[in-house]
Write a protein that holds these residues in place. Structure first.
Motif, PDB file in Angstrom:
ATOM      1  N   SER A  80     -14.908  -7.402  -4.017  1.00 39.99           N
ATOM      2  CA  SER A  80     -14.341  -6.546  -2.979  1.00 39.99           C
ATOM      3  C   SER A  80     -14.186  -7.301  -1.663  1.00 39.99           C
ATOM      4  O   SER A  80     -13.202  -7.113  -0.957  1.00 39.99           O
ATOM      5  CB  SER A  80     -15.216  -5.309  -2.793  1.00 39.99           C
ATOM      6  N   ILE A  81     -15.123  -8.192  -1.356  1.00 37.36           N
ATOM      7  CA  ILE A  81     -15.021  -8.872  -0.056  1.00 37.36           C
ATOM      8  C   ILE A  81     -13.842  -9.841  -0.052  1.00 37.36           C
ATOM      9  O   ILE A  81     -13.128  -9.962   0.947  1.00 37.36           O
ATOM     10  CB  ILE A  81     -16.347  -9.579   0.311  1.00 37.36           C
ATOM     11  N   VAL A  82     -13.576 -10.518  -1.184  1.00 39.80           N
ATOM     12  CA  VAL A  82     -12.420 -11.410  -1.233  1.00 39.80           C
ATOM     13  C   VAL A  82     -11.140 -10.611  -1.015  1.00 39.80           C
ATOM     14  O   VAL A  82     -10.265 -10.984  -0.222  1.00 39.80           O
ATOM     15  CB  VAL A  82     -12.370 -12.169  -2.581  1.00 39.80           C
ATOM     16  N   ALA A  83     -11.029  -9.473  -1.676  1.00 38.33           N
ATOM     17  CA  ALA A  83      -9.830  -8.652  -1.502  1.00 38.33           C
ATOM     18  C   ALA A  83      -9.712  -8.170  -0.061  1.00 38.33           C
ATOM     19  O   ALA A  83      -8.630  -8.218   0.532  1.00 38.33           O
ATOM     20  CB  ALA A  83      -9.863  -7.462  -2.453  1.00 38.33           C
ATOM     21  N   LEU A  84     -10.839  -7.751   0.508  1.00 37.68           N
ATOM     22  CA  LEU A  84     -10.806  -7.244   1.880  1.00 37.68           C
ATOM     23  C   LEU A  84     -10.367  -8.331   2.863  1.00 37.68           C
ATOM     24  O   LEU A  84      -9.496  -8.117   3.717  1.00 37.68           O
ATOM     25  CB  LEU A  84     -12.194  -6.728   2.273  1.00 37.68           C
ATOM     26  N   THR A  85     -10.945  -9.540   2.728  1.00 39.73           N
ATOM     27  CA  THR A  85     -10.561 -10.602   3.665  1.00 39.73           C
ATOM     28  C   THR A  85      -9.081 -10.955   3.510  1.00 39.73           C
ATOM     29  O   THR A  85      -8.392 -11.195   4.492  1.00 39.73           O
ATOM     30  CB  THR A  85     -11.410 -11.868   3.463  1.00 39.73           C
ATOM     31  N   LEU A  86      -8.612 -10.972   2.267  1.00 36.92           N
ATOM     32  CA  LEU A  86      -7.195 -11.300   2.094  1.00 36.92           C
ATOM     33  C   LEU A  86      -6.308 -10.213   2.700  1.00 36.92           C
ATOM     34  O   LEU A  86      -5.288 -10.505   3.328  1.00 36.92           O
ATOM     35  CB  LEU A  86      -6.867 -11.480   0.612  1.00 36.92           C
ATOM     36  N   LEU A  87      -6.721  -8.970   2.509  1.00 33.46           N
ATOM     37  CA  LEU A  87      -5.924  -7.873   3.070  1.00 33.46           C
ATOM     38  C   LEU A  87      -5.852  -8.002   4.592  1.00 33.46           C
ATOM     39  O   LEU A  87      -4.802  -7.795   5.198  1.00 33.46           O
ATOM     40  CB  LEU A  87      -6.575  -6.536   2.687  1.00 33.46           C
ATOM     41  N   LEU A  88      -6.963  -8.382   5.211  1.00 31.66           N
ATOM     42  CA  LEU A  88      -6.972  -8.542   6.660  1.00 31.66           C
ATOM     43  C   LEU A  88      -6.232  -9.804   7.092  1.00 31.66           C
ATOM     44  O   LEU A  88      -5.583  -9.825   8.136  1.00 31.66           O
ATOM     45  CB  LEU A  88      -8.417  -8.639   7.166  1.00 31.66           C
ATOM     46  N   GLY A  89      -6.337 -10.860   6.294  1.00 34.43           N
ATOM     47  CA  GLY A  89      -5.838 -12.164   6.737  1.00 34.43           C
ATOM     48  C   GLY A  89      -4.381 -12.442   6.417  1.00 34.43           C
ATOM     49  O   GLY A  89      -3.697 -13.118   7.189  1.00 34.43           O
ATOM     50  N   THR A  90      -3.875 -11.945   5.284  1.00 36.26           N
ATOM     51  CA  THR A  90      -2.517 -12.328   4.898  1.00 36.26           C
ATOM     52  C   THR A  90      -1.433 -11.894   5.885  1.00 36.26           C
ATOM     53  O   THR A  90      -0.440 -12.619   6.028  1.00 36.26           O
ATOM     54  CB  THR A  90      -2.183 -11.844   3.475  1.00 36.26           C
ATOM     55  N   MET A 116     -13.451 -11.498  13.714  1.00 39.78           N
ATOM     56  CA  MET A 116     -12.572 -12.570  14.200  1.00 39.78           C
ATOM     57  C   MET A 116     -11.252 -12.564  13.435  1.00 39.78           C
ATOM     58  O   MET A 116     -10.175 -12.726  14.008  1.00 39.78           O
ATOM     59  CB  MET A 116     -13.251 -13.927  14.017  1.00 39.78           C
ATOM     60  N   LEU A 117     -11.366 -12.396  12.109  1.00 44.88           N
ATOM     61  CA  LEU A 117     -10.163 -12.382  11.278  1.00 44.88           C
ATOM     62  C   LEU A 117      -9.229 -11.265  11.714  1.00 44.88           C
ATOM     63  O   LEU A 117      -8.015 -11.468  11.904  1.00 44.88           O
ATOM     64  CB  LEU A 117     -10.587 -12.193   9.818  1.00 44.88           C
ATOM     65  N   ALA A 118      -9.812 -10.085  11.911  1.00 35.13           N
ATOM     66  CA  ALA A 118      -8.995  -8.950  12.335  1.00 35.13           C
ATOM     67  C   ALA A 118      -8.375  -9.230  13.698  1.00 35.13           C
ATOM     68  O   ALA A 118      -7.194  -8.923  13.935  1.00 35.13           O
ATOM     69  CB  ALA A 118      -9.851  -7.692  12.399  1.00 35.13           C
TER      70      ALA A 118
END
Ligand code: HEM
Ligand code: ATP
Ligand code: ATP
Ligand code: MG
Ligand code: MG
Lengths: 241, 192, 218, 218, 192
Positions: free
Chosen positions: C125-135, C193-195
């Motif tokens: 879930s965290i990989v998906a979440l970071t990608l959703l925020l970062g892409t 930071m990512l957001a």
């Protein structure tokens, strides 16, 4: 007469011509004195031995690598606002000097790292952000090289330089967050506690002055070359039919 | 570097101007300058900028879309709808649902020209609009310019090497305006 | 602007439009890595979240040159620039279309491909979440890069060179958050930071993109 | 054929020709990986040789679409096809030009970039050797893939997709040899296999390339 | 799917054939078939295949090479050298060392046509060779075809919409040969 008139290419060639030899002379003098002093007249460090002397190349190069980018940023802004051709060309001319400084810092650092940390490279934040800076320089120069029309190239590289600066700062912060690292903190800070001892400090100052002068002289020389190249181009263009 | 100098003209609503001149004289350059796509070395153009449109051989037709979809997109962008009559004006009725990639050179050109009927602008700058068109299609085009565009108070500036048969048009030959010596441009001049 | 977005999405899903190719490239990089580094589970699961991020970044990167180049070559870009749409809106539409056809599918696929890299269970879930925020940031930055190089024929590799250093902060925070999350540590700071980066990119980069397009279409 | 080779080399080294960009992409991938997987030396040095191979492969891959596409777009390919050069020779010339501008520089750069990935000292020469043996195969296979997709506008990603599975055997043996060599094990078998693949590709693929070109130009 | 049917002609050495017909009739298709770039659905062409050359708008001029380098490459490929006279034939003397990317549309077209003078083939298939040329350049081209090509026993088959002023040419209008109903092609037929 405004200050800007000195930036007219013809005037610029005029007043920089006589200065150039002096700039090179002063740079050479400072470097010879500083390096000689540093290499031969200072004692070996009790922990680091004679390897500490790399500092006389490493630190000035590292400082100038960053300052060169700053200078490019300022020159780019001047170009975007005042459209002074010389400032665009000065930014272009500074990039190869800056990337060379970055490379010198990286390589002396790597050579230093072998005795100090037992490895040529570690993903230390300081080193890493220099590697990133190196990439920024590469991209900037590649963009200049890829575009034929000089004005378009100047505009685009200026925008890239501005956007790039923001992201370079961001990277710097990101990299610090990402890895704690081995590298020394700033030793030239005003806080005397942290500074290197005076024996090393004064020759280092002279070396830094030498690098600043060398940078100045090289950028002047390269700007003059760029101006001449543009003149050749203008002549060729006016020749075809 | 300057290509043309001292060119000057007025075109009134409802009239067209045909630009002529040998290859390389600067027709394309002039039209792009007029359309605001590049900056003039010196001089001014005066017309309602939000009424201008430019078209050249590169007509932005997407090969993966059908003819209808292509035109509908441009209509959308300009906030119009595709007029039904357009299919007749440019003889595209049979090609409406073909993918633009399967059209012949001339058929594709007709679609590119049909865009002009869709976007509904008053001032048109056209660069060699009839390239690869046959005589019949050229006539379709001239009729469109005359009956739909100029008749509604439009203006057209057209660079072409052939005769369009437009009576409403004055012709301007650019040959005499060729910049005397191709001197260096503004930005290069500073370096001489 | 909606018209442009819809057209781009339609073009992307038509034959030869390149939709799904980014995804497949992602898959292939993920498949290649075990061939390169060897099959040991211990190593793979340690590097899994990082490789997923790097692969996603490369897949996004490689689809960038389609953003403007096709429209530039056939003249559509010139025509759109003279149409009554502000160039800023156009840049935003293009970036959105890019994200919908690349970033979003990558985000959805990443957890699935995580299986191949022995991603620990805590990581999905965290990989998906970071990608959703970062892409979205990757799409915005990439659109800016694509606008910079639009006049240069086959400028794909130059584009990569220009864009990659700009991608580094996003990658660092994204991968760091994913790594911490996977290891069960607190990932709030890098996530914030990512957001922040994504928000900043969306707010500011359309202007830079428009400026650069204006220069290039001159 | 020499004329074609020389022209391609000249075009590659002219402005916008893309020489050196493959190299830069290689550098960038190598730099990105640590950001993704984290900075620990122990992990990095384990995956270094594998990452170098994957990165070299990706860099070669990304320069493939230039091989034929530019010539196709401006019509030169059609004209060359009707010229008195056998298409087989043309395929070979194109592949050679690609190798000289991509594979060879990558081979030379790989040991240098190994430093960044903490490649163990034992690994430098074996990584360079495997790349020297393997990159010609990558160029030959890539030229075949480029010929397959030549009619497709911006077919870059599709090309990657088609070529990557074909690259897998080369990657497996190349990376395996590099890994064994780095770890101080015997690498003769994978090296021989690698050499065999390259020899086979050079001997046979020009014919496939020519056949595919003939179909695409029809 | 068949586009044309029952087309048949002979051209003798030293003569040219002009193909005419409206957009989309199949001129490009016919020329590509003749040049061996696609296969005919049915029928044969008979001429020395190693003497044929094809040229269309897409003339393979490399923008990053100079005009001279471009032509030298083609001369090399065909095992010839660039004849000195070529610069006069196509009025390229002044453009010799310019990068092809900086030429205007018509200038670039002239370079593309100059290729024909360099490769020295007897049978030329030309698809709209005069697109974007002005009157003077068209005359240069006609002169080249007449004096250099046909006079040396060459053959040319040329699709065009304009009048080239070639007396040696017979004209063939393709309109009557349009395939009756655009029936399914050979390979589709098997599925019917
Ligand atoms: C490739 C590797 C390296 C890079 C890119 C690098 C970069 C830098 C930079 C940018 C500075 C100037 C910092 C400043 O004044 O703000 C600096 C200073 C310094 N570096 Fe390095 N460094 C590297 C390796 C090393 C190594 C291996 C050592 C030795 C242990 C070292 C020791 C120092 C010292 C003592 C200073 C002076 C302290 C200071 O002014 O901050 N560096 N380095
Ligand atoms: N990028 C460039 N660099 C140098 N010269 C250029 C460039 N682009 C165009 N020119 C020159 O500017 C002149 C005008 O070109 P332009 O394309 O406007 O001609 P044109 O009248 O449209 O010709 P044509 O009828 O052949 O299309 C030409 O002599 C051309 O060679
Ligand atoms: N890929 C394709 N699929 C279907 N139909 C096609 C395809 N390519 C061409 N055609 C059709 O074949 C016919 C002949 O096309 P061709 O390009 O030969 O015409 P042309 O005589 O050269 O026309 P122009 O003068 O406009 O160049 C046209 O009706 C065209 O629509
Ligand atoms: Mg023109
Ligand atoms: Mg045709």
């Amino acid at each position: 007469m405004s200050l800007w008139e000195y930036a007219n290419p013809k005037k610029f060639m005029g007043w920089t011509g006589p200065i150039l030899p002096w700039a090179f002379g002063a740079a050479g003098l400072c470097l010879v004195v500083g390096l000689f002093w540093g290499f031969f007249l200072t004692p070996d460090d009790f922990r680091q031995g004679s390897t500490v002397k790399i500092i006389y190349l490493h630190v000035p190069a590292a400082l100038m690598a960053i300052n060169a980018w700053m200078m490019m940023l300022v020159a780019s802004l001047i170009w975007l606002v005042r459209r002074h051709h010389v400032s665009a060309l000065a930014a272009k001319a500074a990039a190869p000097v800056g990337i060379t400084m970055t490379l010198i810092a990286l390589m002396t650092g790597a050579i230093w790292g072998q005795p100090m940390w037992g490895t040529y490279w570690a993903w230390d934040p300081r080193l890493t952000s220099f590697l990133i800076l190196f990439l920024f320089y590469l991209g900037y120069m590649a963009l200049w090289a890829a575009i034929d029309d000089p004005d378009t190239a100047a505009d685009l590289t200026s925008v890239l330089c501005m956007v790039g600066s923001v992201f370079a700062l961001l990277s710097r912060y990101a990299v610090n967050f990402w890895n704690q690292g081995l590298h020394q903190g700033a030793s030239l800070s005003l806080d005397k506690e942290e500074n290197v001892s005076d024996v090393f400090f004064f020759p280092l100052l002279v070396c830094i002055a030498g690098f600043v002068l060398l940078f100045f002289a090289l950028v002047l020389l390269r700007t003059r070359t760029e101006i001449r190249a543009r003149r050749v181009r203008a002549l060729q263009l006016s020749e075809v039919r | 570097m300057p290509v043309l100098s001292n060119v000057s003209f007025d075109v009134e609503a409802g009239l067209a101007l045909i630009l002529r001149g040998p290859n390389g004289i600067g027709k394309t350059t002039l039209l792009r300058t007029l359309a605001g796509l590049q900056e003039p070395v010196a001089g001014t153009c005066d017309f309602p900028a939000d009424q201008a449109a430019y078209a050249s051989h590169a007509d932005g037709i997407k090969t993966a879309l059908t003819v209808r979809e292509n035109l509908a997109f441009w209509a959308d962008v300009y906030g119009n709808t595709v007029p039904d009559a357009i299919w007749d004006w440019f003889d595209l009725a049979d090609l409406r649902d073909r993918f633009a990639g399967t059209l012949s050179a001339g058929q594709k050109r007709r679609v590119g020209l049909a865009r002009l009927g869709v976007i509904n602008r008053k001032v048109l700058f056209l660069d060699e609009p009839t390239v690869s068109l046959d005589g019949f299609s050229v006539k379709l085009f001239s009729n469109f310019i005359r009956d739909q565009h100029l008749a509604n108070g439009g203006i057209a500036v057209i660079a072409t090497h052939i005769d369009l048969g437009l009576d409403e048009a004055t012709t301007l030959d650019l040959t005499p305006f060729a910049a005397a010596d191709f001197g260096p441009s503004d930005s290069d001049e500073a370096f001489l | 602007m909606i018209a442009l977005l819809l057209r781009d999405l339609r073009l992307a899903t038509r034959a030869g439009g390149g939709f799904g190719l980014g995804l497949v490239f992602f898959l292939i990089v993920v498949v290649l890595v075990p061939f390169g580094v060897g099959p040991e589970t211990a190593i793979l699961s340690k590097i899994a979240s990082g490789i997923l991020w790097v692969a996603a970044l490369l897949a996004a990167l490689l689809s960038l040159d389609r953003i403007f180049a096709l429209d530039f070559e056939d003249g559509a870009l010139t025509l759109i620039a003279t149409a009554p749409i502000p160039l800023e809106a156009m840049g935003l539409a293009k970036a959105t279309a890019h994200w919908l056809t690349t970033g979003l599918p990558l985000t959805i696929a990443a957890p699935i491909l995580g299986v191949l890299l022995q991603l620990p269970n805590s990581g999905y879930s965290i990989v998906a979440l970071t990608l959703l925020l970062g892409t979205p940031a990757l799409s915005m930055i990439g659109t800016f890069g694509a606008a910079l190089t639009v006049g240069i024929r086959r400028g794909g590799l130059l584009l990569s060179l220009l864009v990659l250093p700009l991608y580094i902060p996003t990658l660092i925070f994204g991968a760091e958050a994913a790594r911490r999350g996977t290891a069960g540590l607190d990932a709030t700071t890098p996530l914030l930071m990512l957001a922040g980066i994504t928000a900043g990119c969306i707010a500011l980069l359309p202007f830079a993109t428009a400026a650069v397009l204006r220069i290039n279409l001159r």
